[in-house]
Design an enzyme around this catalytic site. Structure first.
Site, mmCIF file in Angstrom:
data_model
loop_
_atom_site.group_PDB
_atom_site.id
_atom_site.type_symbol
_atom_site.label_atom_id
_atom_site.label_comp_id
_atom_site.label_asym_id
_atom_site.label_seq_id
_atom_site.Cartn_x
_atom_site.Cartn_y
_atom_site.Cartn_z
ATOM 1 N N ARG A 156 9.824 20.455 40.270
ATOM 2 C CA ARG A 156 9.825 21.671 39.467
ATOM 3 C C ARG A 156 9.508 21.286 38.019
ATOM 4 O O ARG A 156 9.775 20.156 37.600
ATOM 5 C CB ARG A 156 11.189 22.357 39.521
ATOM 6 C CG ARG A 156 11.674 22.718 40.925
ATOM 7 C CD ARG A 156 13.098 23.239 40.882
ATOM 8 N NE ARG A 156 13.595 23.620 42.208
ATOM 9 C CZ ARG A 156 14.213 22.801 43.049
ATOM 10 N NH1 ARG A 156 14.422 21.526 42.698
ATOM 11 N NH2 ARG A 156 14.629 23.228 44.229
ATOM 12 N N LYS A 180 18.593 20.691 41.128
ATOM 13 C CA LYS A 180 19.636 21.696 40.956
ATOM 14 C C LYS A 180 20.999 21.104 41.297
ATOM 15 O O LYS A 180 21.131 20.314 42.225
ATOM 16 C CB LYS A 180 19.348 22.909 41.847
ATOM 17 C CG LYS A 180 18.095 23.683 41.438
ATOM 18 C CD LYS A 180 17.888 24.900 42.309
ATOM 19 C CE LYS A 180 16.685 25.711 41.833
ATOM 20 N NZ LYS A 180 16.460 26.914 42.669
ATOM 21 N N HIS A 250 5.151 27.109 39.416
ATOM 22 C CA HIS A 250 5.419 26.449 40.697
ATOM 23 C C HIS A 250 4.148 26.180 41.506
ATOM 24 O O HIS A 250 4.228 25.684 42.629
ATOM 25 C CB HIS A 250 6.364 27.316 41.535
ATOM 26 C CG HIS A 250 7.811 26.956 41.366
ATOM 27 N ND1 HIS A 250 8.289 26.253 40.287
ATOM 28 C CD2 HIS A 250 8.892 27.194 42.163
ATOM 29 C CE1 HIS A 250 9.591 26.093 40.416
ATOM 30 N NE2 HIS A 250 9.982 26.646 41.541
ATOM 31 N N ARG A 253 3.761 22.647 42.748
ATOM 32 C CA ARG A 253 4.830 22.360 43.714
ATOM 33 C C ARG A 253 4.490 22.976 45.075
ATOM 34 O O ARG A 253 4.632 22.324 46.112
ATOM 35 C CB ARG A 253 6.149 22.912 43.183
ATOM 36 C CG ARG A 253 7.361 22.715 44.093
ATOM 37 C CD ARG A 253 8.613 23.146 43.330
ATOM 38 N NE ARG A 253 9.782 23.327 44.167
ATOM 39 C CZ ARG A 253 10.619 22.344 44.520
ATOM 40 N NH1 ARG A 253 10.375 21.099 44.141
ATOM 41 N NH2 ARG A 253 11.693 22.602 45.254
ATOM 42 N N HIS A 276 15.139 20.708 48.678
ATOM 43 C CA HIS A 276 15.699 21.941 49.220
ATOM 44 C C HIS A 276 16.986 21.629 49.981
ATOM 45 O O HIS A 276 17.034 20.681 50.763
ATOM 46 C CB HIS A 276 14.714 22.608 50.182
ATOM 47 C CG HIS A 276 13.571 23.279 49.500
ATOM 48 N ND1 HIS A 276 12.373 23.562 50.141
ATOM 49 C CD2 HIS A 276 13.413 23.736 48.232
ATOM 50 C CE1 HIS A 276 11.554 24.157 49.304
ATOM 51 N NE2 HIS A 276 12.160 24.273 48.136
#
Length: 304
Positions: A156, A180, A250, A253, A276
């Site tokens: 990202r 994240k 994005h 990506r 993810h």
């Protein structure tokens, strides 16, 4: 308990106990403040006064647009509902309410949106639009390295600008990417990206650096490159390359994931590379490649 007081307590919990990034917390704060504003306009101040119908009405108003706010798309309203659900789940866990009134509220229905991608030749044209010769500026060299990293790792933009010099390793040749929730993953990066990063470290970063900042990508003042500046660099390269598609932060990506799957990569490997938490999120890219196959079939098969 007053909803605003609960919201502040919850956000502190997310920052301290869950370790959410500042960007994620800012997004949550915006969504929860909008919810609190809406509740106050409806003369609801205490968490115990909220019913399931209240939350459903809030989601409907998000879609319609009220109080001078623009209507939200189904996906944006759905994300806002996730934040509201988190607040009510926290209230239940803290014993402030006896039931989670938001748990059964359904998000707005939305059609599946396939992410926009570039073809392999388009990616090459995009990156090659940035000069690399002896007349290339330090910013040119930096921008090329940035785009190579974005496409070469699927990072990202926020992850790429958050890279530190020490995150670049050569034995093995991987980048340590912090995603994240401060989760780290090790992602290989190919020879083209390695060459671009090495060129940047040798020819450009010393010229941009004004101190001893550990951040990999620097702006012209020697500070960390912002997400907005990285996004502007991508748009500038697309303009130079003459790419008419609507490029988003994005796009590279999405292209990274799609090209890996088209090349035969296992979806769970792509999941790990993208960071993810669920393979379900990654499977959207399998729909992209399937759609590409259908388009080829329609144009090439005599009985399509």
């Amino acid at each position: 308990m007053r909803v605003r007081d609960l919201a502040r307590t919850w956000l502190t919990h997310l920052a301290v106990e869950r370790g959410l990034s500042s960007n994620t917390l800012s997004s949550y704060r915006r969504d929860i403040e909008r919810y609190c504003d809406w509740l106050e306009a409806a003369r609801i101040g205490d968490i115990s006064e909220i019913a399931t119908a209240t939350v459903e009405a809030y989601v409907m108003d998000l879609r319609r647009g009220v109080d001078g706010r623009a209507p939200l798309s189904a996906s944006s309203a759905g994300r806002a509902l996730i934040v509201v659900r988190g607040l009510h789940k926290f209230a239940l866990a803290e014993g402030l309410v006896g039931v989670d009134v938001a748990a059964d509220v359904s998000p707005p229905s939305t059609g599946r949106h396939l992410p926009d991608t570039l073809s392999v030749p388009e990616v090459e044209t995009l990156i090659d639009a940035i000069p690399t010769s002896d007349i290339a500026t330090p910013v040119d060299i930096r921008d090329r390295a940035l785009l190579e990293v974005l496409y070469g790792t699927g990072a990202r933009i926020s992850e790429a600008v958050g890279l530190m010099v020490d995150d670049v390793t050569h034995t093995p040749e991987v980048l340590r990417i912090t995603g994240k929730g401060s989760k780290q993953r090790m992602v290989p990066y190919g020879s083209m990206a390695r060459a671009a990063v090495d060129d940047y470290l040798v020819r450009a970063r010393p010229a941009l650096s004004k101190g001893r900042t550990p951040v990999l990508f620097l702006n012209q003042r020697g500070g960390p490159l912002s997400r907005q500046s990285a996004w502007a660099a991508l748009k500038k390269a697309a303009g130079r390359a003459g790419i008419a598609k609507d490029i988003s932060p994005h796009t590279l990506r999405h292209s990274f994931a799609t090209h890996l799957l088209e090349g035969g990569a296992d979806v769970r490997v792509v999941q790990e590379l993208l960071g993810h938490s669920s393979v379900t999120t990654t499977q959207i890219y399998t729909h992209v490649t399937a759609e590409n196959l259908r388009q080829v079939w329609r144009s090439a098969h005599p009985r399509a």
